[in-house]
Enzyme design. Sequence first.
Site, PDB file in Angstrom:
ATOM      1  N   ASN A  73       0.847  -1.185   0.000  1.00 56.09           N
ATOM      2  CA  ASN A  73       0.000   0.000   0.000  1.00 56.09           C
ATOM      3  C   ASN A  73       0.886   1.240   0.000  1.00 56.09           C
ATOM      4  OD1 ASN A  73      -1.490   2.333   1.442  1.00 56.09           O
ATOM      5  ND2 ASN A  73      -3.146   0.925   0.917  1.00 56.09           N
TER       6      ASN A  73
ATOM      7  N   SER B  69      -4.699   0.076  -3.081  1.00 50.46           N
ATOM      8  CA  SER B  69      -5.102   1.403  -2.632  1.00 50.46           C
ATOM      9  C   SER B  69      -6.398   1.297  -1.859  1.00 50.46           C
ATOM     10  CB  SER B  69      -5.293   2.341  -3.831  1.00 50.46           C
ATOM     11  OG  SER B  69      -5.629   3.649  -3.389  1.00 50.46           O
ATOM     12  N   GLU B  70      -6.491   2.015  -0.737  1.00 48.15           N
ATOM     13  CA  GLU B  70      -7.634   1.816   0.160  1.00 48.15           C
ATOM     14  C   GLU B  70      -8.955   2.298  -0.419  1.00 48.15           C
ATOM     15  OE1 GLU B  70      -5.247   5.266   2.122  1.00 48.15           O
ATOM     16  OE2 GLU B  70      -4.848   3.482   0.938  1.00 48.15           O
ATOM     17  N   ASN B  71      -8.944   3.063  -1.521  1.00 47.53           N
ATOM     18  CA  ASN B  71     -10.216   3.446  -2.132  1.00 47.53           C
ATOM     19  C   ASN B  71     -10.795   2.344  -3.015  1.00 47.53           C
ATOM     20  OD1 ASN B  71      -8.027   4.030  -3.916  1.00 47.53           O
ATOM     21  ND2 ASN B  71      -9.384   5.253  -5.193  1.00 47.53           N
TER      22      ASN B  71
END
Length: 218
Positions: A22, A45-47
């Site tokens: 990440n 990616s955290e989205n």
Amino acid sequence: MLDKTGIAKRIAKEIKDGYYVNLGIGIPTLVANYIPESLDVILQSENGLLGMGPFPFDGEEDPDLINAGKQTITMLPGSAVFDSAMSFGMIRAQKVHLTILGAMEVSENGDIANWKIPGKMVKGMGGAMDLVASAQNIVVAMQHVNKAGESKLLPKCTLPLTGVNCVKKIVTELAVLDVLPEGGFKLLERAPGISVDYIMKATAGKLVIEGEIPQMVL
């Protein structure tokens, strides 16, 4: 002394084959451009993205493909898009091997402050809290000193914390350092043209120096 690109190049050497990684906002996003093609690495990616590639060339941007920092990105063959709930489920389940974050301050016991400066309005810390609580390994990309020349590697953070005792390694424009389990920054490498004495003066926290310190290779 390294520029932001140099910091990203050096951090890319921390990535191993098979890693899920990440990349945080800022300097960490540049790391995607310097991962060796010989490595099988998947960027998360955290989205809600899995399988990001390097940044697109000018004129080739797709506004529908963005990372958590709202930068346009590319996606590699076999990549996937999903909702943020699933993405955070991956993070909280410790499926991410390495998290690379920016920071405003890091303390000698591995605390990190990277989301808020008192008096300045921010929307929140985003996914940083989940990442620092769940990541197996956290490497920080940051400037060693602020614009006033004051150290950002401190005995204790002065800004609101994002995470406690979580940072393992730091790469700055001056050096590569490990955060020791017992506390302190262990100097591993120095940037081209930078002396150990210079790094000592730029580090407010406890600095551990053992033997000859090699110049980093990018």
